[in-house]
Design a protein around this motif. Structure first.
Motif, PDB file in Angstrom:
ATOM      1  N   GLU A   1       0.840  -1.186   0.000  1.00  0.00           N
ATOM      2  CA  GLU A   1       0.000   0.000   0.000  1.00  0.00           C
ATOM      3  C   GLU A   1       0.879   1.241   0.000  1.00  0.00           C
TER       4      GLU A   1
ATOM      5  N   ASP B   1       0.378   5.824   0.042  1.00  0.00           N
ATOM      6  CA  ASP B   1      -0.573   6.930   0.183  1.00  0.00           C
ATOM      7  C   ASP B   1      -1.113   7.357  -1.175  1.00  0.00           C
ATOM      8  N   PHE B   2      -0.218   7.488  -2.146  1.00  0.00           N
ATOM      9  CA  PHE B   2      -0.598   7.921  -3.491  1.00  0.00           C
ATOM     10  C   PHE B   2      -0.225   6.839  -4.489  1.00  0.00           C
TER      11      PHE B   2
ATOM     12  N   ALA C   1      -3.893   2.158  -3.221  1.00  0.00           N
ATOM     13  CA  ALA C   1      -3.870   3.555  -2.767  1.00  0.00           C
ATOM     14  C   ALA C   1      -4.594   3.695  -1.432  1.00  0.00           C
ATOM     15  N   MET C   2      -3.944   4.344  -0.482  1.00  0.00           N
ATOM     16  CA  MET C   2      -4.551   4.579   0.820  1.00  0.00           C
ATOM     17  C   MET C   2      -5.277   5.928   0.877  1.00  0.00           C
ATOM     18  N   GLN C   3      -4.777   6.934   0.131  1.00  0.00           N
ATOM     19  CA  GLN C   3      -5.394   8.251   0.183  1.00  0.00           C
ATOM     20  C   GLN C   3      -5.802   8.774  -1.189  1.00  0.00           C
ATOM     21  N   ILE C   4      -4.906   8.682  -2.158  1.00  0.00           N
ATOM     22  CA  ILE C   4      -5.172   9.263  -3.471  1.00  0.00           C
ATOM     23  C   ILE C   4      -4.880   8.226  -4.555  1.00  0.00           C
TER      24      ILE C   4
END
Length: 153
Positions: A84, A86-87, A122-125
Motif C-alpha cells: 500500500e 498513500d498515493f 492507494a490509501m489516500q489518493i
C-alpha cells in the motif's frame, strides 16, 4: 530488444531473440498477428522512446537499495499485491481491456483482478488511467448515474 530494433545484433543480450526472429520487423509483425500484449507493449515503448537506453540508465542512477529511501516507487501491478502507498498513479500500460468483446472469460477475470489489485493499493489518493476511466464510463452508460451514486455509498 531496443538494440535489435536498431539492427545492432552484436549488442543484443538475449540471443534467443536473434534465433526466434530474423529482424525487428518480423518481431513487430508477430506481435500484431498474435496480439501478444507483452510484445505489443515493448514495440510501443521502443517507438515512443528513441533514447530508451539513456532513459533506463537515468532511472538506474536514481534507484535506491531500500524502498524506504525512495520518493517514488515504480512497480508492476503484480509486484504491488499486498502493498500500500498513500498515493498511487496508474499508467496506461495494462495489457488488455478486460471488457473487450474478443477477450475470453478467463483472461477477462485475470485482467479485472489485476486492475482491482492496482486500484486498491492507494490509501489516500488514486490517479486513475484511461482504462479505469473508460470502464467507469461504460458502467455509467449501462447503469445510469443513479446506480453509480448508490454503489459508491
Amino acid at each position: 530488444l531496443f538494440q535489435f530494433s536498431r539492427g545492432r545484433k552484436d549488442l543484443v543480450q538475449q540471443k534467443k531473440l536473434l534465433r526466434d526472429y530474423r529482424d525487428f520487423e518480423q518481431y513487430e509483425e508477430i506481435a500484431k498477428a498474435t496480439q501478444d500484449p507483452e510484445m505489443q507493449r515493448s514495440v510501443r515503448i521502443i517507438e515512443a522512446y528513441f533514447d530508451l537506453p539513456k532513459r533506463i540508465e537515468q532511472l538506474r542512477r536514481c534507484a535506491v537499495a531500500s524502498e524506504l529511501d525512495a520518493t517514488v516507487t515504480l512497480t508492476t501491478a503484480h509486484k504491488a499485491k499486498g502493498l500500500e502507498w498513500d498515493f498511487v498513479g496508474l499508467y496506461d500500460d495494462f495489457s488488455a481491456d478486460p471488457l473487450a468483446p474478443e477477450i475470453d472469460r478467463a483472461s477477462r477475470d485475470d485482467e479485472l483482478n489485476l486492475l482491482y489489485v492496482s486500484v486498491t493499493r492507494a490509501m489516500q489518493i488514486l490517479a486513475v488511467n484511461s482504462l479505469v476511466i473508460d470502464i467507469m464510463q461504460r458502467y455509467k452508460d449501462l447503469h445510469g448515474s443513479q446506480t453509480i451514486s448508490q454503489t459508491a455509498r
